[in-house]
Enzyme design. Structure first.
Site, PDB file in Angstrom:
ATOM      1  N   GLU A  82      17.303   9.587   6.693  1.00  0.00           N
ATOM      2  CA  GLU A  82      17.683   9.180   5.331  1.00  0.00           C
ATOM      3  C   GLU A  82      19.073   8.543   5.266  1.00  0.00           C
ATOM      4  OE1 GLU A  82      16.001  11.143   1.869  1.00  0.00           O
ATOM      5  OE2 GLU A  82      17.974  12.057   1.622  1.00  0.00           O
ATOM      6  N   ASN A 212       9.951  20.631   0.376  1.00  0.00           N
ATOM      7  CA  ASN A 212      11.412  20.604   0.353  1.00  0.00           C
ATOM      8  C   ASN A 212      11.966  22.023   0.495  1.00  0.00           C
ATOM      9  OD1 ASN A 212      14.105  19.938   0.022  1.00  0.00           O
ATOM     10  ND2 ASN A 212      13.658  18.391  -1.537  1.00  0.00           N
ATOM     11  N   GLU A 245      11.163  18.998   4.732  1.00  0.00           N
ATOM     12  CA  GLU A 245      12.318  18.243   4.212  1.00  0.00           C
ATOM     13  C   GLU A 245      13.532  19.148   3.966  1.00  0.00           C
ATOM     14  OE1 GLU A 245       9.406  15.812   1.140  1.00  0.00           O
ATOM     15  OE2 GLU A 245      11.462  16.227   0.555  1.00  0.00           O
TER      16      GLU A 245
HETATM   17  O1  LIG Z   1      20.547  16.763  -1.586  1.00  0.00           O
HETATM   18  C1  LIG Z   1      20.805  17.251  -2.705  1.00  0.00           C
HETATM   19  O2  LIG Z   1      21.857  17.851  -2.946  1.00  0.00           O
HETATM   20  C2  LIG Z   1      19.837  17.096  -3.835  1.00  0.00           C
HETATM   21  C3  LIG Z   1      20.179  17.588  -5.082  1.00  0.00           C
HETATM   22  C4  LIG Z   1      19.325  17.425  -6.161  1.00  0.00           C
HETATM   23  C5  LIG Z   1      18.130  16.773  -6.003  1.00  0.00           C
HETATM   24  C6  LIG Z   1      17.767  16.264  -4.752  1.00  0.00           C
HETATM   25  C7  LIG Z   1      18.602  16.432  -3.674  1.00  0.00           C
HETATM   26  N1  LIG Z   1      18.283  15.942  -2.440  1.00  0.00           N
HETATM   27  C8  LIG Z   1      17.126  15.178  -2.173  1.00  0.00           C
HETATM   28  C9  LIG Z   1      16.491  15.561  -0.912  1.00  0.00           C
HETATM   29  O3  LIG Z   1      15.432  16.125  -0.955  1.00  0.00           O
HETATM   30  C10 LIG Z   1      17.196  15.279   0.380  1.00  0.00           C
HETATM   31  O4  LIG Z   1      17.947  14.113   0.238  1.00  0.00           O
HETATM   32  C11 LIG Z   1      16.352  15.119   1.624  1.00  0.00           C
HETATM   33  O5  LIG Z   1      15.283  15.987   1.705  1.00  0.00           O
HETATM   34  C12 LIG Z   1      17.262  15.293   2.850  1.00  0.00           C
HETATM   35  O6  LIG Z   1      17.881  16.560   2.800  1.00  0.00           O
HETATM   36  P1  LIG Z   1      19.146  16.907   3.713  1.00  0.00           P
HETATM   37  O7  LIG Z   1      18.758  16.660   5.141  1.00  0.00           O
HETATM   38  O8  LIG Z   1      19.424  18.353   3.471  1.00  0.00           O
HETATM   39  O9  LIG Z   1      20.234  16.019   3.271  1.00  0.00           O
END
Ligand SMILES: O=C(O)c1ccccc1NCC(=O)[C@H](O)[C@H](O)COP(=O)(O)O
Length: 286
Positions: A82, A212, A245
């Site tokens: 991402e 998620n 996720e």
């Molecule tokens: O990432 C956040 O803080 C968040 C907060 C509110 C709504 C959505 C959010 N994130 C979206 C995602 O699901 C993530 O960007 C994606 O799964 C990657 O997660 P990570 O590896 O923990 O950055």
């Protein structure tokens, strides 16, 4: 001409039924966001405001290329990397150039790229998606808080391969949004966080379900959520693709879902690593 009383009552019944159907279709296009709590509810309401004046017209049907689905459907665990510059949980992550970041992910072995286009909390924008699509040959997911059909039409017009549909936001409108995505030739990553949302995703006819680990109401991460719901989905007979996720930072954490999930979606730990390609490769090395 005077219509007989019986004809008038038939017309009245038909008009009532038509009005009820219209109200239902309208309700499906505009999910009830007042029931979405916390930061997620705020972001979804902001996005609904951004698209209040947009036309819901999808335009003509487009053929399904299924490129996103295809790359997740290999024998090994696929990485969806991402492009994430900021988030509500982390604040500023890294001032990434989206095209440079996506090329590094591609070199690092990613199977697909996810690009945030939400501007206020994730420092995303449509240009980031355009830049990434122009920079790599991998299929690209539009990652946003889809609350209006125009957001899907845009994703297709911008040549994204897939869009995110969140059951926590769309609720009973999920199935209608999935049909719209498929009408536009887009793959859809239908995201869930608990058993009730998984039921909605399964009933909607999703082909790709993302679990998620982050509770988007509290922002807390629990890496036990993906294995639990992925097992549950398989037990319920789901034959599509499953994506774990959020929250993955180490190869050891990836090992826990390697034999369960088809793909893993990783943002913050890669985006903030300083060397995105090396970090992607290292994370995915068993
Ligand atoms: O990432 C956040 O803080 C968040 C907060 C509110 C709504 C959505 C959010 N994130 C979206 C995602 O699901 C993530 O960007 C994606 O799964 C990657 O997660 P990570 O590896 O923990 O950055």
């Amino acid at each position: 001409m005077r219509l007989p009383r019986s004809a008038l009552s038939v017309i009245r019944v038909l008009c009532g039924a038509a009005a009820r159907i219209l109200r239902r279709v309208n309700g499906l296009l505009s999910p009830d966001l007042s029931r979405v709590p916390g930061v997620l509810g705020r972001i979804a309401q902001e996005r609904a405001g951004d698209y209040r004046e947009a036309s819901p017209d999808l335009g003509p049907a487009r053929p399904a290329a299924r490129r996103f689905e295809a790359v997740l459907n290999g024998p090994a665990l696929a990485l969806i990397a991402e492009v994430k510059r900021a988030s509500p949980s982390q604040g500023a992550i890294a001032p990434l150039d989206p095209a440079v970041a996506a090329r590094a992910y591609e070199m690092g072995g990613a199977a697909a790229i996810s690009v945030l286009t939400e501007p206020r909390h994730f420092d995303g924008n449509p240009q980031a998606l355009h830049d990434v699509i122009g920079a790599v040959t991998l299929p690209v997911l539009r990652k946003d808080f889809v609350v209006h059909p125009a957001m899907l039409r845009e994703a297709a017009e911008w040549n994204a391969s897939a869009a995110l549909l969140m059951v926590s936001v769309l609720g009973e409108a999920t199935g209608a949004y999935l049909e719209m995505a498929h009408h536009l030739g887009l793959d859809a990553l239908v995201e869930v966080h608990d058993e009730a949302e998984l039921e909605v995703a399964l009933e909607s006819g999703a082909r790709i379900i993302g679990v998620n680990n982050r509770d988007l109401k509290t922002l807390e991460i629990d890496l036990a959520v993906s294995p639990r719901l992925i097992r549950q989905a398989r037990k319920r007979g789901f034959a599509g693709l499953l994506v774990a996720e959020s929250g993955y930072r180490t190869p050891q954490e990836i090992a826990e879902i390697r034999r369960l999930a088809d793909a893993v979606l990783v943002g913050s730990s890669l985006a903030g690593s300083g060397d995105l390609g090396a970090a992607a490769r290292q994370l995915m090395t068993p």
